[in-house]
Motif scaffolding. Sequence first.
Motif, short mmCIF file in Angstrom:
data_model
loop_
_atom_site.label_atom_id
_atom_site.label_comp_id
_atom_site.label_asym_id
_atom_site.label_seq_id
_atom_site.Cartn_x
_atom_site.Cartn_y
_atom_site.Cartn_z
N GLU A 1 0.86 -1.18 0.00
CA GLU A 1 0.00 0.00 0.00
C GLU A 1 0.90 1.23 0.00
N LYS A 2 0.41 2.30 -0.62
CA LYS A 2 1.17 3.55 -0.69
C LYS A 2 0.31 4.69 -0.17
N HIS A 3 0.84 5.37 0.85
CA HIS A 3 0.14 6.51 1.42
C HIS A 3 1.16 7.61 1.70
N GLY A 4 0.80 8.84 1.37
CA GLY A 4 1.72 9.94 1.58
C GLY A 4 3.01 9.78 0.81
N GLY A 5 2.96 9.04 -0.31
CA GLY A 5 4.15 8.83 -1.13
C GLY A 5 5.07 7.75 -0.64
N ILE A 6 4.69 6.98 0.41
CA ILE A 6 5.56 5.94 0.98
C ILE A 6 4.85 4.60 0.93
#
Length: 428
Positions: free
Chosen positions: A409-414
């Motif tokens: 999963e990717k959130h906030g670019g991470i």
Amino acid sequence: MRHGPVLSGTLGAVVLAPLVAAVGPAAAGAPAHPPAALERAGSSERAASKGARTVEYRGARIPVPAGWEVHRLDRDPTRCVRLDRPAIYLGRPGAQPDCPARLIGGAETMRIGPLGGASPSAQRRRAPVRADRLATQVVRPDDDHSFRLDLPEAGVSIDASYGADPAALQSAIRGMRLSSSWRPEASSERRTGPVRVETKLRKWATGKGFDTCAAPSLTTMAAWRRTYGISNIYIGGAARGCYQPNLTSTWVRSVRRMGYRLIPTYVGLQAPCTKFRSRFTTKNAATEGRKAAADAVSRARALGIPRKKPIYFDIEAYDSRKTKCRQAVLTFLHSWSTGLKARHYVSGVYSSAGAAVRDLGWATGITKPKSIWFAHWDGKARTIGSPYLPDSWWQPHKRIKQYKGGHNEKHGGITLNVDSNIVDGRVY
């Protein structure tokens, strides 16, 4: 942790002292992750003798046991310090290691980094060891199957873990020597700010959460906060899967200030009918359950997790149809729950829906956990409606469900590799 789809079975009554049960098979295990390629240790690797080799880090020369991997973390900062395969890790782990969501440890590993670095076993820090006494150093068995040594003359700290026997690690440590090419450098210590008094929160939380093998960096936790408010942390245990470079009391305080609720989890010895390296037996299940509770509380306190908060024991999938094995698991978890209660912490258990959680639900005559966390990868983000657990069990606000296994999963670019959970249960 490592769980696959749950298989159906026949539900029955389970009793301890005497224990009688007729329940179905445990959940099938998820496929193992493919082994990473063996990395070269670099130009500092030396041949100690024919068929043997050594590596150097700062002021230490370390013999490498046959078949062990060697990884240099300064050259590969995203490398996950895994505890499920024999390896030596040299250097300081990166802020965000690329770890899979599910690992069960139990292999012999060593992480050798700069002296004084943060350690998941920092509360067990021993007095510094002189180099001329390494040859007689004794590695004593530990409930967490880990230990830490500081070698000031070489400027290194050694964090190590093992499966059933620490003999291989002891041999490697006794064979260490000082390097004449290293010169000490000025050291710096990380300072922490004052502890903030937290507002009182309810005992449970609701909503979606994630769990991953190693506690993410604070930068990652901040980036993911817009999406999640609940996260698991693996605080210790003989079968934990990853080194924890970030997990300290400062980290815990920091993520709590961000608004996170936490699921503290201890991955200790596993059922006797599994293939994991670190297991309890049918004879020592009660003793090992008590020891696990004592060690888990010690580690929770070191992380600043106070009394009356939950700690979940991660018991991986086992064949529930094997009566002696099932009885041993129930005995172990009974001792785990009574041990936590005696120390004023709240007992929780994580398991496949078709194994320990179901066996506990049908059991009588034992102390049961106050909250459960069950794995059933059906993709449904709801804690009720399971074909394996009656809705009346562990209610209200005493359930967490892991409904999806390891995925990115990717959130906030991470990006992280995580398991997905839906929470309506006890948390810190």
